[in-house]
Design a protein around this motif. Structure first.
Motif, mmCIF file in Angstrom:
data_model
loop_
_atom_site.group_PDB
_atom_site.id
_atom_site.type_symbol
_atom_site.label_atom_id
_atom_site.label_comp_id
_atom_site.label_asym_id
_atom_site.label_seq_id
_atom_site.Cartn_x
_atom_site.Cartn_y
_atom_site.Cartn_z
ATOM 1 N N PRO A 1 62.944 41.811 -20.355
ATOM 2 C CA PRO A 1 63.409 40.621 -21.076
ATOM 3 C C PRO A 1 63.979 39.531 -20.176
ATOM 4 C CG PRO A 1 64.900 42.480 -21.445
ATOM 5 C CD PRO A 1 63.702 43.026 -20.739
ATOM 6 N N GLU A 2 64.676 39.915 -19.093
ATOM 7 C CA GLU A 2 65.273 38.884 -18.229
ATOM 8 C C GLU A 2 64.191 38.060 -17.538
ATOM 9 O OE1 GLU A 2 68.227 40.333 -15.524
ATOM 10 O OE2 GLU A 2 69.319 41.398 -17.102
ATOM 11 N N ALA A 3 63.208 38.755 -16.986
ATOM 12 C CA ALA A 3 62.099 38.054 -16.321
ATOM 13 C C ALA A 3 61.339 37.189 -17.324
ATOM 14 C CB ALA A 3 61.156 39.069 -15.676
ATOM 15 N N ALA A 4 61.180 37.705 -18.543
ATOM 16 C CA ALA A 4 60.480 36.941 -19.586
ATOM 17 C C ALA A 4 61.252 35.687 -19.957
ATOM 18 C CB ALA A 4 60.276 37.813 -20.826
ATOM 19 N N ARG B 1 63.492 33.985 -18.332
ATOM 20 C CA ARG B 1 63.525 32.978 -17.259
ATOM 21 C C ARG B 1 62.306 32.063 -17.354
ATOM 22 N NH1 ARG B 1 66.278 36.755 -14.016
ATOM 23 N NH2 ARG B 1 64.403 37.891 -13.438
ATOM 24 N N ARG B 2 61.144 32.668 -17.605
ATOM 25 C CA ARG B 2 59.907 31.884 -17.691
ATOM 26 C C ARG B 2 59.814 31.118 -19.017
ATOM 27 N NH1 ARG B 2 59.618 36.022 -14.471
ATOM 28 N NH2 ARG B 2 58.371 35.898 -12.559
ATOM 29 N N MET B 3 60.300 31.728 -20.081
ATOM 30 C CA MET B 3 60.244 31.065 -21.392
ATOM 31 C C MET B 3 61.145 29.834 -21.442
ATOM 32 S SD MET B 3 60.094 34.565 -23.617
ATOM 33 C CE MET B 3 60.278 33.967 -25.273
ATOM 34 N N ALA B 4 62.287 29.892 -20.749
ATOM 35 C CA ALA B 4 63.193 28.741 -20.716
ATOM 36 C C ALA B 4 62.502 27.548 -20.057
ATOM 37 C CB ALA B 4 64.468 29.101 -19.959
ATOM 38 N N ARG B 5 61.750 27.813 -19.003
ATOM 39 C CA ARG B 5 61.007 26.737 -18.319
ATOM 40 C C ARG B 5 59.882 26.204 -19.204
ATOM 41 N NH1 ARG B 5 59.472 29.786 -13.013
ATOM 42 N NH2 ARG B 5 58.418 27.854 -12.426
ATOM 43 N N MET B 6 59.286 27.075 -20.004
ATOM 44 C CA MET B 6 58.215 26.639 -20.907
ATOM 45 C C MET B 6 58.753 25.688 -21.966
ATOM 46 S SD MET B 6 55.470 27.789 -19.751
ATOM 47 C CE MET B 6 54.588 26.968 -21.057
ATOM 48 N N ASP B 7 59.947 25.967 -22.469
ATOM 49 C CA ASP B 7 60.531 25.135 -23.518
ATOM 50 C C ASP B 7 60.681 23.691 -23.035
ATOM 51 O OD1 ASP B 7 61.321 25.360 -26.209
ATOM 52 O OD2 ASP B 7 63.419 25.071 -25.638
ATOM 53 N N GLU B 8 60.993 23.535 -21.746
ATOM 54 C CA GLU B 8 61.093 22.194 -21.158
ATOM 55 C C GLU B 8 59.703 21.575 -20.950
ATOM 56 O OE1 GLU B 8 63.092 22.918 -17.490
ATOM 57 O OE2 GLU B 8 64.891 23.722 -18.458
ATOM 58 N N ALA B 9 58.715 22.427 -20.682
ATOM 59 C CA ALA B 9 57.381 21.928 -20.312
ATOM 60 C C ALA B 9 56.600 21.354 -21.492
ATOM 61 C CB ALA B 9 56.571 23.057 -19.668
ATOM 62 N N ARG C 1 50.077 27.599 -18.977
ATOM 63 C CA ARG C 1 49.537 28.645 -19.860
ATOM 64 C C ARG C 1 49.625 30.008 -19.182
ATOM 65 N NH1 ARG C 1 49.231 31.110 -24.531
ATOM 66 N NH2 ARG C 1 47.323 32.339 -24.776
ATOM 67 N N ASP C 2 49.353 30.064 -17.876
ATOM 68 C CA ASP C 2 49.466 31.325 -17.140
ATOM 69 C C ASP C 2 50.896 31.874 -17.242
ATOM 70 O OD1 ASP C 2 46.820 31.182 -16.408
ATOM 71 O OD2 ASP C 2 47.205 30.430 -14.378
ATOM 72 N N ARG C 3 51.878 30.980 -17.087
ATOM 73 C CA ARG C 3 53.282 31.390 -17.171
ATOM 74 C C ARG C 3 53.627 31.864 -18.585
ATOM 75 N NH1 ARG C 3 57.159 26.693 -16.277
ATOM 76 N NH2 ARG C 3 56.039 26.505 -14.318
ATOM 77 N N GLU C 4 53.084 31.173 -19.577
ATOM 78 C CA GLU C 4 53.335 31.503 -20.983
ATOM 79 C C GLU C 4 52.809 32.909 -21.314
ATOM 80 O OE1 GLU C 4 52.942 28.532 -24.677
ATOM 81 O OE2 GLU C 4 51.004 29.294 -24.019
ATOM 82 N N VAL C 5 51.591 33.208 -20.867
ATOM 83 C CA VAL C 5 50.983 34.527 -21.117
ATOM 84 C C VAL C 5 51.775 35.628 -20.413
ATOM 85 C CG1 VAL C 5 48.917 35.934 -20.708
ATOM 86 C CG2 VAL C 5 48.667 33.584 -21.517
ATOM 87 N N LEU C 6 52.185 35.349 -19.180
ATOM 88 C CA LEU C 6 52.964 36.338 -18.419
ATOM 89 C C LEU C 6 54.308 36.594 -19.102
ATOM 90 C CD1 LEU C 6 53.511 38.126 -15.991
ATOM 91 C CD2 LEU C 6 54.137 36.086 -14.683
ATOM 92 N N ALA C 7 54.964 35.540 -19.570
ATOM 93 C CA ALA C 7 56.261 35.701 -20.245
ATOM 94 C C ALA C 7 56.120 36.572 -21.493
ATOM 95 C CB ALA C 7 56.829 34.331 -20.618
ATOM 96 N N ALA C 8 55.059 36.344 -22.253
ATOM 97 C CA ALA C 8 54.828 37.143 -23.465
ATOM 98 C C ALA C 8 54.615 38.610 -23.106
ATOM 99 C CB ALA C 8 53.627 36.600 -24.228
ATOM 100 N N TYR C 9 53.856 38.864 -22.027
ATOM 101 C CA TYR C 9 53.627 40.252 -21.579
ATOM 102 C C TYR C 9 54.952 40.903 -21.185
ATOM 103 C CZ TYR C 9 52.246 44.215 -18.714
ATOM 104 O OH TYR C 9 52.121 45.474 -18.190
ATOM 105 N N LEU C 10 55.755 40.205 -20.397
ATOM 106 C CA LEU C 10 57.019 40.761 -19.905
ATOM 107 C C LEU C 10 57.966 41.094 -21.059
ATOM 108 C CD1 LEU C 10 57.548 38.362 -16.864
ATOM 109 C CD2 LEU C 10 57.020 40.812 -16.738
ATOM 110 N N LEU C 11 57.963 40.235 -22.074
ATOM 111 C CA LEU C 11 58.824 40.467 -23.230
ATOM 112 C C LEU C 11 58.408 41.735 -23.977
ATOM 113 C CD1 LEU C 11 61.240 39.017 -24.540
ATOM 114 C CD2 LEU C 11 59.639 37.906 -26.087
ATOM 115 N N GLN C 12 57.091 41.964 -24.062
ATOM 116 C CA GLN C 12 56.565 43.138 -24.774
ATOM 117 C C GLN C 12 56.728 44.428 -23.961
ATOM 118 O OE1 GLN C 12 52.509 42.053 -25.543
ATOM 119 N NE2 GLN C 12 53.008 40.732 -27.278
ATOM 120 N N HIS C 13 56.943 44.287 -22.641
ATOM 121 C CA HIS C 13 56.969 45.471 -21.778
ATOM 122 C C HIS C 13 58.337 45.649 -21.102
ATOM 123 C CE1 HIS C 13 52.666 44.892 -22.430
ATOM 124 N NE2 HIS C 13 52.541 46.181 -22.164
ATOM 125 N N ASP C 14 59.372 45.416 -21.901
ATOM 126 C CA ASP C 14 60.747 45.771 -21.493
ATOM 127 C C ASP C 14 61.217 45.094 -20.213
ATOM 128 O OD1 ASP C 14 60.911 47.499 -23.718
ATOM 129 O OD2 ASP C 14 59.854 49.057 -22.594
#
Length: 255
Positions: free
Chosen positions: A91-94, A96-104, A76-89
């Motif tokens: 996208p690459e860092a976001a 990377r984390r979202m791809a791992r979430m899809d597997e999780a 969940r911590d990773r999910e929240v961080l990914a959403a923040y990164l996506l909203q704050h320009d």
């Protein structure tokens, strides 16, 4: 007392249904809120169980719910961080984390931790009814009120400790808030308690996010572009959290 037990059993069954729905959503990857809903429902279950400690089945169910919490917290911590990164320009860092979430998500759905908790939860209403027949639930209302009162007293003490720890306060506020929501018919707190607890939880949540992300940035180089903003956000969130906590204290702890 019988009416209280009936409500308790009905509440347990409704939580069971919600958790099964969350499991199905995670397995099918239907939406981004499934993990959050799972964790919130597990937290509500633990709040329901906390005042029942000592009754048959409670310890096992609490332990199983705790293991699900431990499994899902970093996700969940990773999910929240990914959403923040996506909203704050970022996208690459976001991504990377979202791809791992899809597997999780499906891994959580099929995890032994979740399966174990659901199995014990499924049997728990029968434990409650057996305890009722054996007379183990006499004085249940008083027991629950006493435990809820203890939680409120702990929060009172923590709020008035000059060296209070925001991490501990956040945990205590969650416990009191979800305790009220688990047992609304036994709520003896001031009318202003619940809205002020919600505001305090939100403020401390914002502070905790910034604090945690700054800590992660030490180990994750792609977060460095956000560090300056997070330092500013942390300072603002600390000030806001302190104001909200002062308001909670003034509204609910007149003494």
């Amino acid at each position: 007392m019988s009416a209280l037990v009936d409500r308790l059993v009905a509440h347990v069954l409704s939580l069971d249904v919600r958790l099964l729905a969350c499991q199905a959503r995670l397995s099918a990857r239907t939406d981004s809120e499934a993990l959050h809903d799972l964790r919130t429902t597990v937290r509500r279950l633990r709040s329901l169980l906390r005042p029942l400690r000592g009754l048959p089945g409670v310890e096992q169910l609490e332990a199983a719910a705790s293991r699900v919490g431990d499994l899902t917290t970093p996700l969940r911590d990773r999910e929240v961080l990914a959403a923040y990164l996506l909203q704050h320009d970022q996208p690459e860092a976001a991504h990377r984390r979202m791809a791992r979430m899809d597997e999780a998500y499906p891994i959580v759905a099929a995890s032994p931790e979740l399966a174990q908790m659901l199995m014990i939860l499924d049997a728990f209403p029968r434990f409650l009814r057996a305890s009722q027949r054996q007379g183990l639930l006499k004085g249940l209302r008083k027991r629950i009120e006493k435990r809820l009162g203890k939680q409120w007293k702990k929060l009172d003490q923590a709020l008035h400790d000059p060296a209070h720890d925001r991490h501990r306060l956040r945990l205590l506020i969650k416990r009191v808030r979800y305790g009220i929501e688990a047992y609304p018919e036994l709520d003896r707190l001031p009318e202003a308690a619940l809205p002020n607890l919600k505001s305090a939880q939100a403020a401390l949540g914002d502070w905790h996010d910034s604090w945690q992300w700054l800590d992660r940035a030490k180990e994750e180089p792609d977060l460095q572009p956000c560090v300056a903003v997070w330092k500013t956000t942390l300072a603002k969130a600390e000030a806001r959290a302190d104001r909200v906590l002062d308001k909670l204290s003034a509204a609910c702890f007149k003494s």
